[in-house]
Structure formats: structure tokens, C-alpha cells
Scaffold this motif. Structure first.
Motif, PDB file in Angstrom:
ATOM      1  N   GLU A 182       0.642  -1.224  -0.018  1.00 18.54           N
ATOM      2  CA  GLU A 182       0.162  -0.048   0.149  1.00 18.54           C
ATOM      3  C   GLU A 182       1.079   1.332   0.158  1.00 18.54           C
ATOM      4  N   ASP A 183       0.853   2.163  -0.987  1.00 19.04           N
ATOM      5  CA  ASP A 183       1.516   3.360  -0.932  1.00 19.04           C
ATOM      6  C   ASP A 183       0.864   4.585  -0.229  1.00 19.04           C
ATOM      7  N   ASP A 184      -0.379   4.366   0.317  1.00 19.69           N
ATOM      8  CA  ASP A 184      -0.929   5.473   0.988  1.00 19.69           C
ATOM      9  C   ASP A 184      -0.764   4.972   2.295  1.00 19.69           C
TER      10      ASP A 184
ATOM     11  N   SER B 131       5.362  -0.461   0.182  1.00 19.98           N
ATOM     12  CA  SER B 131       5.000   0.736  -0.382  1.00 19.98           C
ATOM     13  C   SER B 131       5.052   0.505  -1.833  1.00 19.98           C
ATOM     14  N   ASP B 132       5.680  -0.540  -2.418  1.00 16.96           N
ATOM     15  CA  ASP B 132       5.563  -0.584  -3.782  1.00 16.96           C
ATOM     16  C   ASP B 132       5.812  -1.917  -4.234  1.00 16.96           C
TER      17      ASP B 132
ATOM     18  N   SER C 150      -2.617  -6.326  -1.855  1.00 18.20           N
ATOM     19  CA  SER C 150      -2.155  -5.132  -2.530  1.00 18.20           C
ATOM     20  C   SER C 150      -3.062  -4.148  -3.155  1.00 18.20           C
ATOM     21  N   ASP C 151      -2.772  -3.042  -2.769  1.00 18.32           N
ATOM     22  CA  ASP C 151      -3.519  -2.120  -3.468  1.00 18.32           C
ATOM     23  C   ASP C 151      -3.509  -2.100  -5.139  1.00 18.32           C
TER      24      ASP C 151
ATOM     25  N   LEU D 125      -0.240   1.328  -7.648  1.00 18.58           N
ATOM     26  CA  LEU D 125       1.033   1.565  -6.831  1.00 18.58           C
ATOM     27  C   LEU D 125       1.656   2.459  -7.483  1.00 18.58           C
ATOM     28  N   GLY D 126       1.548   3.732  -7.580  1.00 21.92           N
ATOM     29  CA  GLY D 126       2.317   4.694  -8.348  1.00 21.92           C
ATOM     30  C   GLY D 126       2.460   4.301  -9.839  1.00 21.92           C
TER      31      GLY D 126
END
Length: 83
Positions: free
Chosen positions: A11-13, A34-35, A53-54, A57-58
Motif C-alpha cells: 500500500e503506497d498510502d 509501499s511498492d 495489494s492496493d 501503486l504509483g
């Protein structure tokens, strides 16, 4: 007593990651990255029971993480989540 469930959260947030961790049962051990690249490296190392996983991710997506993990024959279930 059974061992804790080992979860990888991608999760990148930071706020969303904190919410996930706060609402996880106490017998879950959540490792946050985060990535997608770090997630793949972590999955290669073993010791993860399930990965959440979101989707976004960017520059990468959770689906790309799934494809990469499958191409390396990593046998960890991956759940892609969206807002």
C-alpha cells in the motif's frame, strides 16, 4: 496455540496502511511495503501466508505484481484491493 497469520500489505498510502493494520486481528502479523518491487522481493524471501495489494501503486498496479509473482511461480495468494 497456532502461529500468527503473516500478511504482506502492499500500500503506497500511509493512512490506508495504518487503517489496515489497526483493523487487523491481533494474531495477524502485518508487514507493510509501499511498492511492487519491494513486495516481489519480500515474497521471494518466503514466510508470507497472504498478500494484500492496493490496485494502484504509483507507476505499477497490483495486477502487475500478481503477474510477476506468478511468472516466478511464487505460490502466495494475492488479493488486489481497490478504493
Amino acid at each position: 496455540m497456532s502461529r500468527p497469520l503473516r500478511i504482506l500489505l502492499v500500500e503506497d498510502d500511509a493512512e490506508d496502511a495504518l487503517l489496515f493494520q489497526r483493523h487487523s486481528p491481533t494474531n495477524f502479523r502485518v508487514q507493510h511495503v509501499s511498492d511492487a518491487a519491494t513486495a516481489l522481493q519480500t515474497l521471494r524471501g518466503g514466510g508470507i501466508d497472504i498478500c494484500f495489494s492496493d490496485y494502484q501503486l504509483g507507476p505499477d498496479t497490483g495486477l502487475e505484481l500478481v503477474r510477476a509473482a506468478r511468472s516466478e511461480q511464487l505460490r502466495v495468494p494475492i488479493v488486489v484491493i481497490t478504493g
